[in-house]
Design a protein around this motif. Structure first.
Motif, short mmCIF file in Angstrom:
data_model
loop_
_atom_site.label_atom_id
_atom_site.label_comp_id
_atom_site.label_asym_id
_atom_site.label_seq_id
_atom_site.Cartn_x
_atom_site.Cartn_y
_atom_site.Cartn_z
N PRO A 164 31.73 48.47 35.63
CA PRO A 164 33.17 47.74 35.99
C PRO A 164 33.21 47.50 37.53
O PRO A 164 33.79 46.27 37.73
CB PRO A 164 34.31 48.72 35.75
N LEU A 182 33.81 42.82 41.30
CA LEU A 182 33.17 42.15 42.35
C LEU A 182 32.67 40.68 41.85
O LEU A 182 32.96 39.62 42.85
CB LEU A 182 31.85 42.72 42.79
N ALA A 216 34.25 38.85 40.00
CA ALA A 216 35.43 38.16 39.90
C ALA A 216 36.08 37.77 41.18
O ALA A 216 36.26 36.64 41.43
CB ALA A 216 36.49 38.95 39.01
N LEU A 245 36.73 33.99 42.60
CA LEU A 245 37.69 33.52 43.19
C LEU A 245 37.46 33.09 44.48
O LEU A 245 38.01 32.07 44.88
CB LEU A 245 38.66 34.98 43.33
N MET A 277 35.93 29.72 44.22
CA MET A 277 37.10 28.83 43.69
C MET A 277 37.99 28.33 44.87
O MET A 277 38.22 27.18 44.91
CB MET A 277 37.69 29.38 42.51
N GLN A 309 25.30 46.98 31.08
CA GLN A 309 26.25 47.85 30.40
C GLN A 309 25.89 47.98 28.75
O GLN A 309 26.33 49.00 28.25
CB GLN A 309 27.62 47.39 30.41
N LEU A 310 25.81 46.85 28.35
CA LEU A 310 25.56 46.85 26.78
C LEU A 310 24.02 46.90 26.33
O LEU A 310 23.99 46.83 25.21
CB LEU A 310 26.25 45.35 26.31
N ALA A 343 28.53 45.68 48.03
CA ALA A 343 29.45 44.92 47.58
C ALA A 343 30.55 44.47 48.77
O ALA A 343 30.80 43.20 48.47
CB ALA A 343 30.34 45.77 46.48
N VAL A 354 44.89 30.33 41.90
CA VAL A 354 44.48 31.59 42.07
C VAL A 354 45.50 32.80 41.77
O VAL A 354 44.84 33.86 41.15
CB VAL A 354 44.63 31.77 43.79
N LEU A 414 44.28 33.48 38.10
CA LEU A 414 42.94 34.02 37.56
C LEU A 414 42.92 35.33 38.28
O LEU A 414 42.51 36.35 37.56
CB LEU A 414 41.87 33.24 38.77
N ILE A 425 42.17 38.85 36.16
CA ILE A 425 41.20 39.90 36.50
C ILE A 425 42.05 41.32 36.36
O ILE A 425 41.74 42.07 36.00
CB ILE A 425 41.00 39.52 37.96
N ILE A 481 41.26 44.51 34.29
CA ILE A 481 41.05 45.85 34.73
C ILE A 481 41.92 46.70 34.27
O ILE A 481 41.28 47.89 33.75
CB ILE A 481 41.51 45.73 36.33
N ILE A 513 37.44 48.17 30.57
CA ILE A 513 36.27 47.74 29.79
C ILE A 513 35.46 49.22 29.55
O ILE A 513 35.30 50.24 30.04
CB ILE A 513 35.18 47.23 30.99
N GLY A 562 29.87 52.23 28.56
CA GLY A 562 28.61 51.49 28.15
C GLY A 562 28.06 52.09 26.92
O GLY A 562 28.16 53.15 26.21
#
Lengths: 102, 179
Positions: free
Chosen positions: A7, A12, A14, A18, A21, A54-55, B13, B101, B104, B108, B112, B116, B119
């Protein structure tokens, strides 16, 4: 891989999308605009890989493979168009390209 | 081991996000290209963390190697001046940007919050190259071939696009020379 990573990777991707964009909407320099598009494609690839992991589905990875190939082709053609544009108009400012505007 | 990979993930990240913001926020396009390289390498590192060494290698070779060298080349070729950060857009553009913005971000956020699912069983078992190449050369053989044609077409297109303008430039130069 820890279960949290999946997740977090989606989040990250997304955020990267952004960022790209906002870059496309804000910048006027065609090269930077194009780099923002690459950023968005990168984010989409990250999303696909994360879901594939994940899947447990290898199809997502095959899709990323094809997406990378198409991104390479797209970058080549796009940059060639930019060069032709620069030779013709002497500028790559997208705001200057308003000939088709009515 | 798990905490190590988690720490590594968050470092990567953060670096990917910071370099991504740098790409769109720096005034010098050259700096943008280099931060895009950093971004691509960070994303490749995350691929590696997700257990996907093959795609990580492709990402480094194709993105950080080929595509970004092309970008660097074009930035150097075109003599791009430092431009202003925000275009001289009107209020309408700003409003549209804010709306996009916000939309979107909302999407998001909803994703969240709704969460989700965990797995599925067998997650990560397909990460090896054999499963991947089985898929690529059996089920996706036709797309594979089509993609090779696409690359050929793109190559020809690039040559034609740049060659035509070169010819025009040469003709212009000849005219100028004669005049």
């Amino acid at each position: 891989v820890t279960p949290l990573v999946g997740p977090a990777t989606l989040l990250l991707s997304a955020l990267l999308f952004l960022t790209g964009m906002v870059g496309v909407l804000v910048r006027r320099n065609a090269i930077v605009l194009f780099m923002s598009v690459e950023l968005m494609m990168n984010a989409a690839n990250l999303c696909l890989v994360s879901f594939a992991q994940q899947l447990g589905a290898a199809e997502g990875r095959a899709l990323v493979f094809f997406a990378l190939t198409v991104a390479a082709a797209e970058a080549g053609v796009g940059l060639a168009i930019l060069i032709a544009l620069y030779r013709r108009t002497g500028s790559i400012d997208v705001d200057a390209l308003d000939r088709l505007r009515w | 081991m798990e905490t190590v990979s988690l720490i590594l993930f968050f470092c990567l990240a953060a670096a990917a996000l910071a370099s991504g913001i740098f790409v769109i926020a720096h005034r010098n396009p050259m700096a943008s290209v280099f931060s895009l390289v950093v971004n691509a390498v960070c994303v490749a590192g995350i691929f590696l963390l997700l257990g996907d060494a093959f795609l990580a290698a492709i990402q480094v070779i194709v993105y950080a190697g080929a595509i970004l060298v092309l970008f660097l080349f074009v930035v150097m070729l075109l003599d791009v001046r430092r431009d202003e950060l925000f275009g001289a857009g009107g209020r309408l553009r700003r409003v549209l940007l804010a709306l996009f913005v916000a939309a979107l971000g909302l999407a998001i956020g909803r994703g969240i919050v709704s969460g989700i699912g965990p797995g599925a069983e067998g997650a990560g078992t397909t990460a090896g190259v054999p499963a991947f190449s089985d898929l690529l050369f059996q089920r996706y053989l036709l797309p594979f071939e089509v993609v090779s044609m696409l690359l050929l077409a793109a190559m020809l297109g690039v040559v034609v696009l740049t060659m035509r303008s070169t010819r025009a430039g040469e003709a212009g130069g000849e005219k100028e020379g004669r005049a």
